[in-house]
Design a protein around this motif. Structure first.
Motif, PDB file in Angstrom:
ATOM      1  N   THR A  36      -3.961  18.004  11.366  1.00 44.27           N
ATOM      2  CA  THR A  36      -2.515  18.216  11.423  1.00 44.27           C
ATOM      3  C   THR A  36      -1.845  17.678  10.155  1.00 44.27           C
ATOM      4  O   THR A  36      -0.932  18.288   9.601  1.00 44.27           O
ATOM      5  CB  THR A  36      -1.933  17.507  12.662  1.00 44.27           C
ATOM      6  N   ASP A  37      -2.345  16.537   9.703  1.00 42.96           N
ATOM      7  CA  ASP A  37      -1.836  15.912   8.500  1.00 42.96           C
ATOM      8  C   ASP A  37      -1.900  16.861   7.297  1.00 42.96           C
ATOM      9  O   ASP A  37      -1.033  16.827   6.419  1.00 42.96           O
ATOM     10  CB  ASP A  37      -2.710  14.684   8.215  1.00 42.96           C
ATOM     11  N   TYR A  38      -2.935  17.682   7.244  1.00 45.60           N
ATOM     12  CA  TYR A  38      -3.092  18.623   6.141  1.00 45.60           C
ATOM     13  C   TYR A  38      -2.651  20.033   6.534  1.00 45.60           C
ATOM     14  O   TYR A  38      -3.129  21.025   6.005  1.00 45.60           O
ATOM     15  CB  TYR A  38      -4.531  18.603   5.611  1.00 45.60           C
ATOM     16  N   ARG A  39      -1.712  20.090   7.471  1.00 46.28           N
ATOM     17  CA  ARG A  39      -1.029  21.341   7.791  1.00 46.28           C
ATOM     18  C   ARG A  39      -1.880  22.402   8.473  1.00 46.28           C
ATOM     19  O   ARG A  39      -1.542  23.577   8.415  1.00 46.28           O
ATOM     20  CB  ARG A  39      -0.381  21.953   6.545  1.00 46.28           C
ATOM     21  N   ALA A  40      -3.000  22.005   9.073  1.00 40.74           N
ATOM     22  CA  ALA A  40      -3.665  22.934   9.975  1.00 40.74           C
ATOM     23  C   ALA A  40      -3.000  22.760  11.336  1.00 40.74           C
ATOM     24  O   ALA A  40      -2.433  21.708  11.626  1.00 40.74           O
ATOM     25  CB  ALA A  40      -5.148  22.626  10.056  1.00 40.74           C
TER      26      ALA A  40
ATOM     27  N   GLY B 101      -7.966  21.961   5.960  1.00 40.59           N
ATOM     28  CA  GLY B 101      -6.608  22.491   5.929  1.00 40.59           C
ATOM     29  C   GLY B 101      -6.561  23.841   5.254  1.00 40.59           C
ATOM     30  O   GLY B 101      -7.564  24.337   4.750  1.00 40.59           O
ATOM     31  N   PRO B 102      -5.377  24.450   5.237  1.00 36.53           N
ATOM     32  CA  PRO B 102      -5.239  25.747   4.580  1.00 36.53           C
ATOM     33  C   PRO B 102      -5.357  25.608   3.066  1.00 36.53           C
ATOM     34  O   PRO B 102      -5.270  24.509   2.524  1.00 36.53           O
ATOM     35  CB  PRO B 102      -3.845  26.210   4.980  1.00 36.53           C
ATOM     36  N   SER B 103      -5.549  26.733   2.412  1.00 30.24           N
ATOM     37  CA  SER B 103      -5.555  26.807   0.953  1.00 30.24           C
ATOM     38  C   SER B 103      -4.351  26.061   0.389  1.00 30.24           C
ATOM     39  O   SER B 103      -3.253  26.131   0.927  1.00 30.24           O
ATOM     40  CB  SER B 103      -5.491  28.288   0.577  1.00 30.24           C
ATOM     41  N   ALA B 104      -4.560  25.321  -0.676  1.00 28.80           N
ATOM     42  CA  ALA B 104      -3.461  24.526  -1.231  1.00 28.80           C
ATOM     43  C   ALA B 104      -3.661  24.352  -2.725  1.00 28.80           C
ATOM     44  O   ALA B 104      -4.732  24.593  -3.254  1.00 28.80           O
ATOM     45  CB  ALA B 104      -3.401  23.155  -0.555  1.00 28.80           C
TER      46      ALA B 104
END
Ligand code: SF4
Lengths: 208, 484
Positions: free
Chosen positions: A51-55, A180-183
């Protein structure tokens, strides 16, 4: 002499005088009293770090996977979905067009809305999902080109840290570690989600 | 050190050799002080750098703080790298055998010229006139893009920062974020000017700029048949290569084309599969300040039905054997290119990466570039440091950069520079308080680590103190500003 012979001869000559002293690595870098795979603390940590990394994380009962997957796809407005051939049949979403990958060309994959896969291993400490191209995960391209990736993870796949994950994986399969998602951090070193890989990552974490 | 000079080339074919001049990007066009002076006059550049390095330092400190055994991990990283260097020839042979057994083809390049020739011929054999690239320091080092262009092959950089540099007709200035010297407004300008078909209403929101890059490169990813990559690690025992990245351009390049050519410095090999467990913990936290970077790809030769079916690995020497021959300097080969030493360096923060001339800037560049080329060709770089020790404290594999700098200063003839350039640059250098603090600390036997904020200060406790430098940066500067 071939290039190979020259390089190897140079390196042997470089080491001939005084080979490097190799320091003792000290105590094994890891004895943190970590929990065994699937421990509830690890599941909570994995969910938190993802969640922290926006998943987005969805925690469901084992029997609730299909419903969760269908809900995610519907909420995202996804109409075309690719799945690997080995994905459990009961996870396949019903209300959308499902393509079972049989070597679909990249240009076709790029036009699909979503992909649903399983995972091989997950790392709680770093919030990482690892795919090993197993039958329920498919070729690397299918989890790369669609913009939404839905990934189903079981508790026994969740290990504490990176070394434990490596111990479970084998090098003869191509591995994709996803946190997490691509960043990108390339603009003023601020993390921005959404470049070339899937811009949305949903993880369905079951309880057994 | 041997290997320099035309006369010795044949005789010493099997002796350690530095990187040849006239090819690649290891030598600047002017000495560090002259380039630094111009950079110091650029207030926008300094603001961009201060903002970016400040951001990354804070992020990195926070995630390193979460790891209770960070000191042990660093020690393990150092030990694995030292062991690797002690056995480098055998490990490379083992790597070659494993990659070959898995269906890949291994090539050996003695220097940049050879590596460029090998890659160009491999691309030509496919009939392709375009390659897509995922950021690789090694290919920048050897000037591969220039070599490909000379052969009529178009290289397309796919990393966002590399794309910004390529579209801006610019040079990279940081290992990890080559466009760190550009802020969002400048990036928007570059995209509007040089990106075909870009939306004229483009804003300078980072998310909008990233989306523009996504659209711009999508077609390239789907249609390009050959990719060139670097590698962060190569496992000798299994033949596995690793690329650590964020955006997914790496996954695209490693998955979609028919042919994959990886160019890797020979020092990137690691002995065992399990060693990845140490480096994949150290690198992201020290580098981007993340617990884990968004994507890491590991592949072993060819996988039937999945990814490129033609897989090549080019092993590059280009001066590394000469570095290995230096008993003090060889630790520079342990570098995992995290860029933490750049981000904590007071000199880098003021001058930026371009001043170092080489593709390897900052503290690691100041010790690596002169060793790769021979000290005479990068004679001012060992002085491009205040010896404050922050780089050593930040380095995830504990490379003692200050000791190597001191060692190289002993070999470097003091470069001649113009007095006026020195005076102006020295004036600016003299003012930031950090310089004064660092220099005072250096004079006290390099206790500067104590002055660093947590958690950096904790790392200094057990490190070896190198002998006092024969001459500090400021003393050297003061001497040369008078034109002596
Ligand atoms: S020298 Fe150390 S801190 Fe600097 S880039 Fe290399 S590994 Fe990172």
């Amino acid at each position: 002499m071939t290039g190979r012979e020259v390089v190897l001869a140079r390196l042997r000559a470089a080491l001939a005088g005084a080979p490097p002293a190799v320091p003792e690595p000290g105590p094994a870098p890891r004895d943190r009293g970590d929990r065994p795979p699937g421990h509830p603390d690890l599941l909570d940590r994995l969910a938190g770090r993802l969640t922290d990394y926006r998943a987005e994380v969805h925690r469901v009962a084992g029997a609730g996977v299909a419903e969760a997957v269908a809900g995610i796809l519907a909420a995202a407005g996804a109409r075309t979905v690719v799945v690997p051939a080995g994905l459990p049949a009961q996870w396949r979403p019903g209300a959308v067009e499902v393509l079972v990958d049989d070597g679909l060309p990249a240009t076709r994959l790029a036009r699909l809305d979503a992909v649903v896969t399983a995972a091989a291993v997950a790392v709680a400490e770093t919030g990482t999902i690892i795919l090993d191209a197993g039958a329920d995960q498919g070729r690397r391209a299918i989890s790369l080109l669609p913009d939404l990736h839905v990934c189903v993870v079981h508790p026994e796949q969740v290990v504490a840290g990176v070394p434990e994950a490596l111990a479970r994986l084998t090098p003869d399969r191509p591995l994709t570690w996803i946190s997490g998602p691509s960043a990108t951090s390339d603009i003023e070193l601020n993390r921005v989600e959404g470049v070339h890989g899937p811009r949305r990552l949903h993880v369905v974490l079951t309880d057994g | 050190m041997s290997g320099r000079g035309g006369a010795g080339r044949t005789t010493f074919l099997g002796m350690p050799a530095t990187a040849p001049p006239g090819v690649g990007n290891l030598r600047g066009t002017e000495p560090f002080p002259a380039a630094a002076r111009r950079a110091l006059g650029d207030a926008q550049l300094r603001r961009n750098l201060r903002h970016a390095t400040g951001t990354i330092r804070a992020k990195s400190a926070a995630v390193i703080d979460e790891v209770p055994d960070w000191p042990q991990l660093r020690a393990a990283g150092r030990a694995i790298k030292a062991d690797t260097m002690a056995r480098l020839p055998e490990l490379l042979e083992q790597l070659e055998a494993a990659v070959t057994a898995a269906g890949g083809t291994v090539h050996w390049a003695t220097d940049a010229v050879e590596a460029n020739r090998i890659v160009t011929e491999l691309v030509q054999a496919t009939g392709a006139d375009r390659v897509m690239k995922v950021k690789s320091m090694a290919t920048q080092e050897i000037g591969l893009n220039e070599a490909l262009e000379a052969a009529g092959i178009e290289p397309v950089e796919t990393d966002l920062a590399e794309l910004i540099v390529q579209l801006g007709d610019d040079r990279p200035s940081h290992i990890l974020v080559p466009a760190i010297h550009r802020n969002r407004a400048e990036i928007r300008e570059i995209f509007l000017r040089a990106m075909p078909g870009v939306d004229p209403a483009l804003t300078d929101e980072p998310a909008v700029l990233a989306a523009a890059a996504r659209r711009h490169l999508r077609e390239t990813f789907l249609a390009t048949r050959v990719a060139v990559s670097g590698a962060n690690f190569a496992v000798a025992e299994t033949g596995t290569l690793a690329v650590v990245e964020s955006e997914g351009n790496g996954r695209m390049c490693l998955t979609l084309p028919e042919t994959l050519i990886t160019v890797m410095g020979i020092e990137k090999v690691i002995p065992r599969w399990a060693d990845l467990g140490v480096f994949l913990q150290l690198l992201p936290r020290a580098s981007t300040g993340e617990r884990m970077n968004p994507y890491t790809s590991l592949w072993t030769g060819v996988t039937p039905g999945d990814g490129p079916q033609q897989v090549h690995l080019v092993l590059l020497d280009n001066g590394r054997s000469a570095v290995l021959a230096d008993e003090v300097g060889r630790q520079a080969l342990h570098c995992i290119r995290c860029s933490a030493c750049l981000n904590v360096c007071p000199v880098y923060e003021r001058t930026g990466g371009h001043a170092y001339g080489s593709v390897y800037p900052g503290p690691i560049g100041a010790v690596l570039s002169p060793q790769l080329t021979g000290v005479a060709d990068n004679a001012s770089l060992p002085y491009a440091s205040s010896l404050c020790g922050a780089c050593y404290d930040a380095c995830p594999v504990m490379i003692d950069i200050p000791s190597i700098l001191v060692h190289l200063r002993a070999q470097a003839p003091h470069p001649r520079t113009e007095a006026a350039a020195m005076a102006a640059a020295a004036y600016t250098m003299d003012h930031p308080a950090l310089y004064a603090a660092a220099q005072r600390a250096a004079g006290l036997g390099r206790l500067a680590g104590r002055a660093l904020p947590p958690p950096l200060n904790g790392w200094t406790a057990s490190r070896d103190m190198p002998a006092a430098p024969p001459q500090t940066f400021r003393q050297w500067w003061a001497e040369h500003r008078s034109g002596s």
